[in-house]
Design an enzyme around this catalytic site. Structure first.
Site, short mmCIF file in Angstrom:
data_model
loop_
_atom_site.label_atom_id
_atom_site.label_comp_id
_atom_site.label_asym_id
_atom_site.label_seq_id
_atom_site.Cartn_x
_atom_site.Cartn_y
_atom_site.Cartn_z
N ARG A 121 0.82 -1.23 0.00
CA ARG A 121 0.00 0.00 0.00
C ARG A 121 0.85 1.28 0.00
NH1 ARG A 121 -2.57 -3.07 3.94
NH2 ARG A 121 -4.39 -4.17 3.09
N LYS A 143 2.91 11.88 -10.70
CA LYS A 143 1.98 11.14 -11.56
C LYS A 143 2.66 9.83 -11.94
CE LYS A 143 -0.85 14.31 -14.23
NZ LYS A 143 -1.13 14.74 -15.61
N GLU A 185 9.46 20.53 -23.84
CA GLU A 185 8.79 20.79 -22.55
C GLU A 185 9.39 22.04 -21.89
OE1 GLU A 185 6.14 19.17 -21.63
OE2 GLU A 185 6.26 17.39 -22.93
N LYS A 227 7.45 23.62 -12.57
CA LYS A 227 6.63 22.41 -12.38
C LYS A 227 6.27 22.27 -10.90
CE LYS A 227 4.99 18.16 -13.42
NZ LYS A 227 4.97 17.05 -14.30
N GLU A 237 -4.52 17.73 -10.11
CA GLU A 237 -5.17 18.23 -11.32
C GLU A 237 -6.67 18.38 -11.11
OE1 GLU A 237 -3.29 16.33 -14.61
OE2 GLU A 237 -4.47 17.44 -16.06
N ARG A 242 -3.12 22.86 -12.81
CA ARG A 242 -2.14 21.97 -13.44
C ARG A 242 -2.41 21.84 -14.95
NH1 ARG A 242 0.53 16.70 -10.33
NH2 ARG A 242 1.84 16.13 -12.07
N ASN A 246 -0.57 21.40 -19.85
CA ASN A 246 -0.96 20.68 -21.07
C ASN A 246 -0.85 21.54 -22.33
OD1 ASN A 246 -1.53 18.27 -19.78
ND2 ASN A 246 -3.59 18.95 -19.23
N HIS A 249 -0.30 19.99 -25.65
CA HIS A 249 -0.47 18.54 -25.51
C HIS A 249 -1.78 18.02 -26.10
CE1 HIS A 249 3.05 18.98 -23.06
NE2 HIS A 249 3.11 17.70 -22.81
N HIS A 253 -0.97 15.17 -28.38
CA HIS A 253 -1.43 13.80 -28.15
C HIS A 253 -2.21 13.29 -29.36
CE1 HIS A 253 -1.17 14.11 -23.51
NE2 HIS A 253 -0.09 13.57 -24.02
N HIS A 266 7.40 12.30 -28.62
CA HIS A 266 6.43 13.07 -27.82
C HIS A 266 6.74 14.56 -27.92
CE1 HIS A 266 3.76 14.11 -24.54
NE2 HIS A 266 4.77 14.67 -23.89
N1 LIG Z 1 4.54 11.13 -15.05
C1 LIG Z 1 4.47 12.21 -15.78
O1 LIG Z 1 4.08 13.29 -15.31
C2 LIG Z 1 4.89 12.15 -17.22
C3 LIG Z 1 5.02 13.33 -17.96
C4 LIG Z 1 5.48 13.24 -19.27
C5 LIG Z 1 5.77 12.00 -19.82
N2 LIG Z 1 5.62 10.88 -19.07
C6 LIG Z 1 5.96 9.56 -19.62
O2 LIG Z 1 7.36 9.53 -19.85
C7 LIG Z 1 7.64 8.55 -20.85
C8 LIG Z 1 8.66 9.10 -21.80
O3 LIG Z 1 9.83 9.42 -21.10
P1 LIG Z 1 11.24 9.66 -21.83
O4 LIG Z 1 11.05 10.60 -22.95
O5 LIG Z 1 12.22 9.98 -20.78
O6 LIG Z 1 11.51 8.26 -22.53
P2 LIG Z 1 12.25 6.92 -22.04
O7 LIG Z 1 12.13 6.73 -20.60
O8 LIG Z 1 11.78 5.85 -22.95
O9 LIG Z 1 13.76 7.25 -22.37
C9 LIG Z 1 14.15 7.47 -23.71
C10 LIG Z 1 15.40 6.69 -24.08
O10 LIG Z 1 16.52 7.32 -23.50
C11 LIG Z 1 17.34 6.34 -22.86
N3 LIG Z 1 18.06 7.05 -21.81
C12 LIG Z 1 17.63 7.41 -20.59
N4 LIG Z 1 18.56 8.13 -19.97
C13 LIG Z 1 19.62 8.24 -20.81
C14 LIG Z 1 20.88 8.88 -20.74
N5 LIG Z 1 21.22 9.65 -19.70
N6 LIG Z 1 21.72 8.74 -21.79
C15 LIG Z 1 21.37 8.02 -22.88
N7 LIG Z 1 20.18 7.42 -23.01
C16 LIG Z 1 19.32 7.53 -21.98
C17 LIG Z 1 16.35 5.31 -22.40
O11 LIG Z 1 17.00 4.07 -22.15
C18 LIG Z 1 15.41 5.25 -23.58
O12 LIG Z 1 15.90 4.44 -24.60
C19 LIG Z 1 6.31 8.19 -21.48
O13 LIG Z 1 5.92 6.91 -21.04
C20 LIG Z 1 5.35 9.24 -20.95
O14 LIG Z 1 4.03 8.76 -20.82
C21 LIG Z 1 5.18 10.93 -17.80
#
Ligand SMILES: NC(=O)c1ccc[n+]([C@@H]2O[C@H](COP(=O)([O-])OP(=O)(O)OC[C@H]3O[C@@H](n4cnc5c(N)ncnc54)[C@H](O)[C@@H]3O)[C@@H](O)[C@H]2O)c1
Length: 367
Positions: A121, A143, A185, A227, A237, A242, A246, A249, A253, A266
């Protein structure tokens, strides 16, 4: 180094932003009194680059450390992966106090946070974001989520980390495309809330793209403050505050959905979404052409796309109506009244959205 406090009463935590700070990680974690056993969730690529440094830093402060690798793909954000990792934690967690460390980009952060929220939990977790997107966005704000076949982020919880530890030196190994994607972003924060950040990117884009640590530290620090402030005022949200995060977005999206998450990253989709929202803002006379041009220039200058290509505009329009953030059948857009001034507007006429998309695609009649 910068320490940003995110104030949420008992759930408050620090966001540490600095360069080459991994070696001091252990002392920050130690002070939090989270437990004796660090369970690090990461993937092979990040592990190979930074696993040893994180291992040493935690060992030095007396922690037991265990790594768990998941596949390096969005598919790791699944119930199946969450379930198998949780079973593994159960085997590791005999009697000692365990906490989770998310070491990676947004995929790892969302998955690890989700697991932390459900195991017993809820157990403590910390974020060590290693992509620009994760440092400025997904690592902050609690999130957490996994995806379903029916859509992204459909299962999850708001569950705050106990620390966010952003070492900008790790961004040096990102591919240029990954860096640019995260920059979308950062530009977003400038447009919605921070003229100074926007102007900084205009002036220093070469330093940023050249991975100069001082420039990276500035943009990550500034974005993290924005942020954090927004999350403090509207953690779940619920108050519409918050929502301004977006910006770009809604259409972003819709573009990602229409092209099946292939073709555009993205950040690239968000860049196009920000331009479409800026076109809508111009149509409503919220901004003039000069502001629109400045936004287009900054997006182009960092190497992000400014024209929608090879995506059906009808598809985008249809997808935007399915946005889960819409209220009933009303659409809802974050628009701008100038750089640094975001507003939320509902019920934007379809005609205006259509013409914004046509402008952005260089087409003037929808097929
Ligand atoms: N929780 C939230 O508020 C929130 C907000 C925006 C996006 N997201 C989520 O985030 C995800 C996307 O995240 P992302 O863009 O970081 O993608 P990701 O986590 O897939 O990372 C992208 C690539 O970079 C590589 N990588 C990571 N760190 C590295 C480094 N220092 N050097 C070299 N390579 C590295 C990873 O192995 C991967 O191949 C999506 O699933 C999205 O839904 C969540």
């Amino acid at each position: 180094m910068k320490i940003i406090k995110l104030n949420l009463g008992k759930r408050s935590y620090n966001i540490i932003v600095g360069k080459n700070i991994i070696k001091s990680l252990g002392s920050y974690v130690y002070r939090l009194n989270l437990g004796s056993d660090a369970y690090i969730i990461t993937n092979k690529s990040v592990m190979d680059k930074y696993g040893m440094a994180v291992y040493r830093a935690l060992k030095q402060s007396g922690f037991n450390v265990r790594f768990k690798l998941v596949a390096d793909t969005e598919e790791s954000k699944s119930i199946e992966t969450a379930s198998s990792v949780t079973e593994d934690i159960g085997r590791f967690d005999k009697k000692k106090k365990i906490f989770i460390v998310a070491l990676g980009g947004g995929v790892i952060g969302d998955l690890a946070g989700f697991i932390a929220s459900i195991y017993k939990r809820g157990i403590p977790y910390i974020q060590i974001p290693t992509t620009l997107l994760a440092q400025v966005d997904s690592g902050i704000g609690g999130k957490t989520a996994v995806d379903l076949r029916q859509g992204k982020n459909l299962v999850g919880a708001f569950y705050q980390p106990r620390l966010v530890f952003s070492d900008v030196a790790v961004l040096k190994t990102l591919s240029p495309r990954q860096l640019q994607s995260g920059l979308a972003e950062v530009i977003k924060y400038g447009i919605i809330k921070d003229t100074r950040l926007f102007e900084y990117i205009e002036r220093k884009h070469q330093d940023i793209l050249g991975l100069k640590e001082s420039a990276l530290e500035f943009i990550v620090g500034r974005s993290s403050v924005i942020k954090a402030k927004v999350v403090e005022r509207d953690e779940k949200e619920e108050k519409g505050i918050r929502t301004i995060l977006n910006f770009g977005h809604t259409i972003g999206h819709a573009i990602e959905t229409t092209c099946g998450y292939r073709g555009y990253t993205h950040g690239e989709a968000v860049a196009l979404g920000m331009l479409a929202a800026s076109e809508v803002s111009k149509s409503l006379k919220f901004i003039g052409v000069n502001t629109l041009n400045r936004i287009e220039d900054i997006i182009r200058i960092v190497g992000l796309p400014t024209r929608i290509k090879r995506v059906s505009l009808d598809g985008i329009i249809e997808a935007h109506y399915r946005d889960k953030k819409f209220i009933g059948a009303k659409n809802r857009f974050v628009l701008i009244k100038g750089i640094g001034r975001a507003v939320v507007e509902e019920n934007i006429p379809l005609k205006i959205i259509r013409s914004a998309l046509e402008e952005r695609s260089g087409r003037h009649a929808l097929k």
